[in-house]
Motif scaffolding. Structure first.
Motif, mmCIF file in Angstrom:
data_model
loop_
_atom_site.group_PDB
_atom_site.id
_atom_site.type_symbol
_atom_site.label_atom_id
_atom_site.label_comp_id
_atom_site.label_asym_id
_atom_site.label_seq_id
_atom_site.Cartn_x
_atom_site.Cartn_y
_atom_site.Cartn_z
ATOM 1 N N THR A 24 0.776 -1.176 -0.166
ATOM 2 C CA THR A 24 -0.145 -0.018 0.136
ATOM 3 C C THR A 24 0.833 1.442 -0.053
ATOM 4 O O THR A 24 0.593 2.102 -0.964
ATOM 5 N N TRP A 25 1.572 1.337 1.024
ATOM 6 C CA TRP A 25 2.250 2.728 1.356
ATOM 7 C C TRP A 25 3.744 2.905 0.741
ATOM 8 O O TRP A 25 4.006 3.990 0.270
ATOM 9 N N PRO A 26 4.291 1.841 0.701
ATOM 10 C CA PRO A 26 6.082 2.078 0.005
ATOM 11 C C PRO A 26 6.009 2.377 -1.211
ATOM 12 O O PRO A 26 5.207 1.843 -1.838
ATOM 13 N N THR A 27 6.952 3.340 -1.611
ATOM 14 C CA THR A 27 7.238 3.321 -3.098
ATOM 15 C C THR A 27 7.885 2.203 -3.680
ATOM 16 O O THR A 27 8.510 1.766 -3.302
ATOM 17 N N ILE A 28 7.070 1.870 -4.844
ATOM 18 C CA ILE A 28 7.711 0.742 -5.619
ATOM 19 C C ILE A 28 8.513 1.182 -6.905
ATOM 20 O O ILE A 28 8.227 2.253 -7.406
ATOM 21 N N CYS A 29 9.720 0.877 -6.807
ATOM 22 C CA CYS A 29 10.736 1.185 -7.682
ATOM 23 C C CYS A 29 11.302 0.173 -8.670
ATOM 24 O O CYS A 29 11.487 -0.926 -8.210
ATOM 25 N N ALA A 30 11.358 0.477 -9.807
ATOM 26 C CA ALA A 30 11.899 -0.281 -10.951
ATOM 27 C C ALA A 30 13.269 0.267 -11.631
ATOM 28 O O ALA A 30 13.274 1.108 -11.775
ATOM 29 N N LEU A 31 13.893 -0.789 -11.593
ATOM 30 C CA LEU A 31 15.584 -0.260 -12.171
ATOM 31 C C LEU A 31 15.575 -0.527 -13.707
ATOM 32 O O LEU A 31 14.850 -1.260 -14.368
ATOM 33 N N ALA A 42 7.885 1.329 -16.733
ATOM 34 C CA ALA A 42 6.610 2.285 -16.554
ATOM 35 C C ALA A 42 5.399 1.317 -16.573
ATOM 36 O O ALA A 42 4.564 1.534 -16.018
ATOM 37 N N GLU A 43 5.637 0.502 -17.661
ATOM 38 C CA GLU A 43 4.382 -0.214 -17.612
ATOM 39 C C GLU A 43 4.203 -1.244 -16.489
ATOM 40 O O GLU A 43 3.258 -1.603 -16.311
ATOM 41 N N ALA A 44 5.133 -1.563 -16.022
ATOM 42 C CA ALA A 44 5.374 -2.552 -15.078
ATOM 43 C C ALA A 44 4.773 -1.871 -13.664
ATOM 44 O O ALA A 44 4.147 -2.585 -12.729
ATOM 45 N N LEU A 45 5.042 -0.316 -13.698
ATOM 46 C CA LEU A 45 4.636 0.243 -12.369
ATOM 47 C C LEU A 45 3.170 0.632 -12.440
ATOM 48 O O LEU A 45 2.829 1.618 -11.573
ATOM 49 N N LYS A 46 2.570 0.355 -13.498
ATOM 50 C CA LYS A 46 1.203 1.001 -13.743
ATOM 51 C C LYS A 46 0.252 0.796 -12.382
ATOM 52 O O LYS A 46 -0.678 1.614 -12.486
ATOM 53 N N ALA A 69 1.359 0.626 -9.265
ATOM 54 C CA ALA A 69 1.967 1.265 -7.912
ATOM 55 C C ALA A 69 1.223 2.309 -7.531
ATOM 56 O O ALA A 69 0.860 3.511 -8.382
ATOM 57 N N LYS A 70 1.065 2.462 -6.200
ATOM 58 C CA LYS A 70 0.264 3.566 -5.491
ATOM 59 C C LYS A 70 1.308 4.839 -5.508
ATOM 60 O O LYS A 70 0.979 6.000 -6.015
ATOM 61 N N ARG A 71 2.624 4.418 -5.274
ATOM 62 C CA ARG A 71 3.900 5.466 -5.389
ATOM 63 C C ARG A 71 4.607 4.726 -6.215
ATOM 64 O O ARG A 71 4.959 3.833 -5.893
ATOM 65 N N LYS A 72 5.158 5.392 -7.096
ATOM 66 C CA LYS A 72 6.184 4.518 -8.130
ATOM 67 C C LYS A 72 7.391 5.614 -8.237
ATOM 68 O O LYS A 72 7.410 6.800 -8.481
ATOM 69 N N ARG A 73 8.530 4.908 -8.706
ATOM 70 C CA ARG A 73 9.818 5.568 -8.972
ATOM 71 C C ARG A 73 10.343 4.696 -10.038
ATOM 72 O O ARG A 73 10.761 3.330 -9.878
ATOM 73 N N ILE A 74 11.078 5.489 -11.001
ATOM 74 C CA ILE A 74 11.981 4.777 -12.046
ATOM 75 C C ILE A 74 13.509 4.889 -11.607
ATOM 76 O O ILE A 74 13.914 6.104 -11.377
ATOM 77 N N HIS A 75 14.216 3.874 -11.445
ATOM 78 C CA HIS A 75 15.527 4.146 -11.022
ATOM 79 C C HIS A 75 16.513 4.019 -12.453
ATOM 80 O O HIS A 75 16.739 2.856 -12.772
ATOM 81 N N THR A 76 16.965 4.883 -13.003
ATOM 82 C CA THR A 76 17.800 4.728 -14.394
ATOM 83 C C THR A 76 19.244 5.447 -13.936
ATOM 84 O O THR A 76 19.436 6.117 -13.038
ATOM 85 N N GLY A 77 20.100 5.175 -15.020
ATOM 86 C CA GLY A 77 21.305 5.486 -14.781
ATOM 87 C C GLY A 77 22.379 4.881 -15.579
ATOM 88 O O GLY A 77 21.994 4.117 -16.709
ATOM 89 N N ILE A 78 23.653 5.238 -15.571
ATOM 90 C CA ILE A 78 25.063 5.072 -16.364
ATOM 91 C C ILE A 78 25.912 4.954 -15.652
ATOM 92 O O ILE A 78 26.227 5.701 -14.603
ATOM 93 N N GLY A 79 27.056 4.229 -16.142
ATOM 94 C CA GLY A 79 28.404 4.295 -15.454
ATOM 95 C C GLY A 79 29.021 5.702 -15.591
ATOM 96 O O GLY A 79 28.994 6.106 -16.845
ATOM 97 N N THR A 80 29.863 6.000 -14.695
ATOM 98 C CA THR A 80 30.592 7.330 -14.661
ATOM 99 C C THR A 80 32.097 7.376 -14.545
ATOM 100 O O THR A 80 32.579 8.357 -14.596
ATOM 101 N N SER A 81 32.433 5.986 -14.062
ATOM 102 C CA SER A 81 34.031 6.054 -13.608
ATOM 103 C C SER A 81 34.764 6.015 -15.191
ATOM 104 O O SER A 81 34.188 5.537 -16.195
ATOM 105 N N GLU A 82 35.860 6.416 -15.002
ATOM 106 C CA GLU A 82 36.741 6.304 -16.341
ATOM 107 C C GLU A 82 37.011 5.147 -16.927
ATOM 108 O O GLU A 82 36.677 4.740 -18.188
ATOM 109 N N SER A 83 37.055 3.744 -16.205
ATOM 110 C CA SER A 83 36.923 2.636 -16.784
ATOM 111 C C SER A 83 35.517 2.168 -17.255
ATOM 112 O O SER A 83 35.556 1.612 -18.545
ATOM 113 N N HIS A 84 34.537 2.700 -16.793
ATOM 114 C CA HIS A 84 33.058 2.262 -17.542
ATOM 115 C C HIS A 84 32.896 3.166 -18.550
ATOM 116 O O HIS A 84 32.514 2.627 -19.682
#
Length: 498
Positions: free
Chosen positions: A66-73, A85-89, A91-106
């Protein structure tokens, strides 16, 4: 007044990446509901584009809590974000967790890119996710080994693009606590719009410093921590939720507070351990079997005089009840159901009746029934639908004689029998089983664990088998360690049976 520290639990995403610890959707829902009762703020429910199972789990967990935010990576890829976004449809509270590598090697080896291009991709991903949800978290993968000045540029850019949370992962577990803390402090002091987002920690335990790094991050300004139950996770694991929660509770000088109901910690710890077949090491902080045990005479004397001489935590604060009901062969269904509820396991009457029958058989074999025994029994129903089942096993062994095993199994209801000799009883039993299951299987790993200390104790066997180029993990539990070994092997076979 203390600031709020948000608890982001990734047991069902990063924690489930441990080989052999995969859960089905029903089990994930069970864990998610307990995480809600525990007081977790954000549940990272999965990586939807990675598999249909993960996609479905995010949907069903969204419906179940019910109350926790549901997050999808996601990765910084539009298709990933669309699927999340489709998987979170629901969710009462929804979050998308997106990103990319930032180190020199990545940047150089993983993406064959440039620093400016990575920032462009990061900003584009956040803006694209923002089209679907208001709450967007950005992760700078391998931030622990990223130059602070460049990392600050990335963080400022993604916050400007709309990120509400920025995750600073020590992806490889490389940082020392003072280094990681200094990195968070640098961002707090050098990112112009840092007040518009929450900085999050995500630390791995490769060098045993995940919790120390996380707390160093909190002390220097991070207000979200990404953690798992029992510290499970890829490689050496993640920061342990229970450790962070109790550090905050014990140290009043750390001016933060969490929403965690710490008395729910022990039940969910045992539940996750049982469902994932992942034993908790006895000396694990907070939830290990020995966490509140005292063997030294000096320690025992001190604790008897005043518990605070050697204990900084009251066991009841983490859900360990000194006055727990002791279960024996004379215990009824009500007592068993009560203990299961305390351990975070709810079941209907039909399932309880089946577990109770198995409980009585076990109670006739051993003096003391432990919580681990009960959890093993409660999880045993997972094998009821297996196509291959063990009917009987008889083994003859001794000093100076070759072990011989006779085995009977059912395959989709049809009975088969075989016998074989071997170098020890387990070897004989496995060879007899192989005569019936004629597959080119290679045993890669075989681990036996006694749950407590008695000679009549239930033993756990974890097994890894290679078949057709793939690894399969099996689990067995029995007071007879030979039978447990065979059950673990059969569990492997059931997973690759076509």
């Amino acid at each position: 007044m203390s600031e709020r520290l948000f608890i982001f639990d990734t047991t069902l995403r990063d924690g489930e990446q441990v080989p052999g610890c995969q859960l089905n959707t029903v089990e994930k829902i069970q864990v998610a509901r307990q995480l809600e009762l525990l007081g977790v703020d954000i549940i990272e429910a999965g990586f939807p584009i990675s598999s249909p199972g993960d996609f479905n789990s995010v949907i069903e967990i969204s419906k179940a809590v019910t109350w926790p935010t549901i997050c999808a990576l996601t990765r910084a890829v539009e298709k990933d974000i669309d699927v999340a976004a489709e998987a979170l449809k629901y969710a009462k509270r929804k979050r998308i967790h997106t990103g990319i590598g930032t180190s020199e090697s990545h940047i150089k080896y993983k993406f064959n890119s440039s620093k400016d291009e990575i920032i462009e991709r990061a900003v584009a991903a956040v803006k694209y996710a923002k089209r679907y949800v208001e709450d967007v978290e950005f992760y700078a993968e391998d931030a622990g080994r990223t130059d602070n000045e460049y990392l600050a540029r990335v963080v400022e850019a993604v916050i400007k693009a709309g990120a509400t949370v920025v995750n600073i992962p020590d992806t490889t577990g490389y940082c020392l606590p003072d280094e990681y803390g200094a990195k968070i402090k640098y961002l707090m002091e050098n990112v112009g719009n840092i007040d518009k987002a929450i900085i999050s920690t995500h630390c791995h335990n490769d060098l045993g410093m995940a919790t120390a790094n996380t707390m160093s991050g909190v002390i220097n300004g991070a207000r979200q921590v990404e953690v798992t139950i029992n510290g499970i996770g890829e490689r050496a694991g993640n920061t342990s939720l229970e450790e962070v929660a109790m550090i905050v509770k014990c140290h009043n000088n750390i001016d933060v507070q969490t929403n965690i109901n710490t008395q729910k910690i022990y039940p969910i710890s045992r539940m996750v351990s049982s469902l994932m077949n992942m034993p908790v090491q006895p000396n694990k902080a907070i939830v290990g079997r020995n966490a509140f045990a005292h063997s030294s005479g000096i320690h025992q004397d001190g604790v008897l005089k005043n518990v605070q001489t050697y204990e900084i935590i009251d066991p009841k604060d983490v859900g360990i009840d000194d006055n727990a009901i002791v279960l024996t062969a004379r215990s009824g269904r009500a007592a068993l159901k009560h203990r299961l509820t305390v351990l975070g396991v709810d079941m209907d009457q039909d399932k309880l009746d089946k577990v109770y029958e198995d409980f009585l058989k076990l109670a006739d074999k051993k003096k003391d029934i432990t919580d681990d025994d009960i959890l093993v029994l409660a999880g045993a129903d997972r094998s009821m639908n297996h196509h291959i089942k063990l009917d009987y096993l008889q083994v003859t062994s001794g000093v100076g004689v070759r072990s011989v095993a006779s085995i009977g199994i059912s395959i989709s209801g049809e009975h088969f029998e075989a016998a074989a000799s071997g170098n020890g009883p387990v070897d004989a039993a496995i060879k007899a089983l192989k005569k019936i299951i004629d597959r080119q299987m290679v045993l890669k790993e075989f681990t036996i664990q006694a749950i407590s200390k008695g000679s009549d104790d239930m033993g756990k066997v974890h097994m890894q088998v290679e078949f057709d180029g793939q690894m399969y993990y099996g689990f067995g539990a029995n007071t007879d360690i030979i039978a447990a070994s065979v059950e673990a092997y059969i569990d492997c076979i059931n997973k690759f049976r076509k």
